[in-house]
Scaffold this active site. Sequence first.
Site, PDB file in Angstrom:
ATOM      1  N   ASP A  67       0.756  -1.334   0.062  1.00 50.31           N
ATOM      2  CA  ASP A  67      -0.134   0.091  -0.096  1.00 50.31           C
ATOM      3  C   ASP A  67       0.977   1.350   0.081  1.00 50.31           C
ATOM      4  O   ASP A  67       2.141   1.231   0.301  1.00 50.31           O
ATOM      5  CB  ASP A  67      -0.815   0.053   1.204  1.00 50.31           C
ATOM      6  N   ASN A 136      -8.119  -2.789  13.871  1.00 51.31           N
ATOM      7  CA  ASN A 136      -9.528  -2.900  13.534  1.00 51.31           C
ATOM      8  C   ASN A 136      -9.635  -4.177  12.560  1.00 51.31           C
ATOM      9  O   ASN A 136     -10.470  -4.641  12.006  1.00 51.31           O
ATOM     10  CB  ASN A 136     -10.068  -1.727  12.889  1.00 51.31           C
ATOM     11  N   HIS A 138      -7.608  -4.566   9.752  1.00 54.36           N
ATOM     12  CA  HIS A 138      -7.369  -4.248   8.459  1.00 54.36           C
ATOM     13  C   HIS A 138      -5.910  -4.934   8.079  1.00 54.36           C
ATOM     14  O   HIS A 138      -5.153  -5.050   8.846  1.00 54.36           O
ATOM     15  CB  HIS A 138      -7.396  -2.828   8.196  1.00 54.36           C
ATOM     16  N   GLU A 143      -9.871  -2.029   4.821  1.00 59.09           N
ATOM     17  CA  GLU A 143     -10.506  -1.722   6.330  1.00 59.09           C
ATOM     18  C   GLU A 143     -11.854  -2.593   6.314  1.00 59.09           C
ATOM     19  O   GLU A 143     -12.692  -2.928   5.398  1.00 59.09           O
ATOM     20  CB  GLU A 143     -11.004  -0.270   6.360  1.00 59.09           C
TER      21      GLU A 143
HETATM   22  C1  GLP Z   1      -0.619   0.240   8.403  1.00 61.86           C
HETATM   23  C2  GLP Z   1      -0.252  -0.295   7.492  1.00 61.86           C
HETATM   24  C3  GLP Z   1      -0.543  -1.879   7.621  1.00 61.86           C
HETATM   25  C4  GLP Z   1       0.085  -2.277   8.819  1.00 61.86           C
HETATM   26  C5  GLP Z   1      -0.371  -1.733   9.748  1.00 61.86           C
HETATM   27  C6  GLP Z   1       0.183  -2.158  11.348  1.00 61.86           C
HETATM   28  O1  GLP Z   1      -1.850   0.901   8.973  1.00 61.86           O
HETATM   29  N1  GLP Z   1      -0.992  -0.094   6.151  1.00 61.86           N
HETATM   30  O2  GLP Z   1      -0.188  -2.431   6.311  1.00 61.86           O
HETATM   31  O3  GLP Z   1      -0.178  -3.659   9.138  1.00 61.86           O
HETATM   32  O4  GLP Z   1      -0.213  -0.152   9.848  1.00 61.86           O
HETATM   33  O5  GLP Z   1       1.254  -1.426  11.516  1.00 61.86           O
HETATM   34  P1  GLP Z   1       2.351  -1.633  12.989  1.00 61.86           P
HETATM   35  O6  GLP Z   1       2.913  -2.848  12.425  1.00 61.86           O
HETATM   36  O7  GLP Z   1       2.878  -0.351  13.178  1.00 61.86           O
HETATM   37  O8  GLP Z   1       1.259  -2.085  14.032  1.00 61.86           O
END
Ligand code: GLP
Length: 242
Positions: A67, A136, A138, A143
């Site tokens: 992404d 959440n 995702h 989402e």
């Molecule tokens: C963002 C990214 C996700 C990732 C998530 C969790 O929202 N788009 O791909 O998995 O964060 O991040 P973290 O590893 O910092 O908890």
Amino acid sequence: MNIYTFKNEADFNATGASLIASLLHTKPRAVLGLATGSTPVGIYGRLIEMYQQGLVSFAKASSYNLDEYVGLPEGHSESYRTFMNEKLFNHIDIQLENTHVPNGNAADLEEECVKYDAMLEQNGPVDLQILGIGHNGHIGFNEPDDSLDGGTHVAELQEKTRTANARFFPSLDDVPKHAITMGVGSILKAKQILLLVRGEDKAEIVKRALKGPITTQCPASLLQCHPNVVVLLDQGAGRLLG
Ligand code: GLP
């Protein structure tokens, strides 16, 4: 689904890095699906060390990131392209032209999504897809919703996601409202998925995703349908699994 829980961060990172390095040993031209967020950073760090020690090479590999935010100027410190360059690509021997991150500044975002899917279709499937999980549920920026998109698309970020990611920006207002993300269909096409989760604050969503009902209201629960998922957790994230 193989779930492993780790007491210490070094083992968590070493296990994730070894999985990726083993794939590259058996298949130097592997297609890697990469993720941002704080969780994979230690694994990327370990991979850099392994590269420096001559234990792994990315010279023939290619990568596709999940992404990218829409509208951050090129070179912005929080763009996922900058993140990947700084946390991994600049320190290993991957050819930068073989690394792909959706372009969140494309003049035509819909066309960019179609192009990204076409590249994945042509060069995929992804051999190993790294994933994190949002509070959440995702994955990427897919989402929770009544229905989900299969392919790459522009997603509107939920407030919960923007708030969680605000720690990386000067204020909540600076967090983009949209992102380009690979869809759940593209993610599930990967031959193997490596889900990485750390932190007590993720324990509830980990339980819902891995043991709860399969529902689009928790996109990560769809991983239960995939035949080859490896999950690495720290003790906090795994504490409700029993
Ligand atoms: C963002 C990214 C996700 C990732 C998530 C969790 O929202 N788009 O791909 O998995 O964060 O991040 P973290 O590893 O910092 O908890």
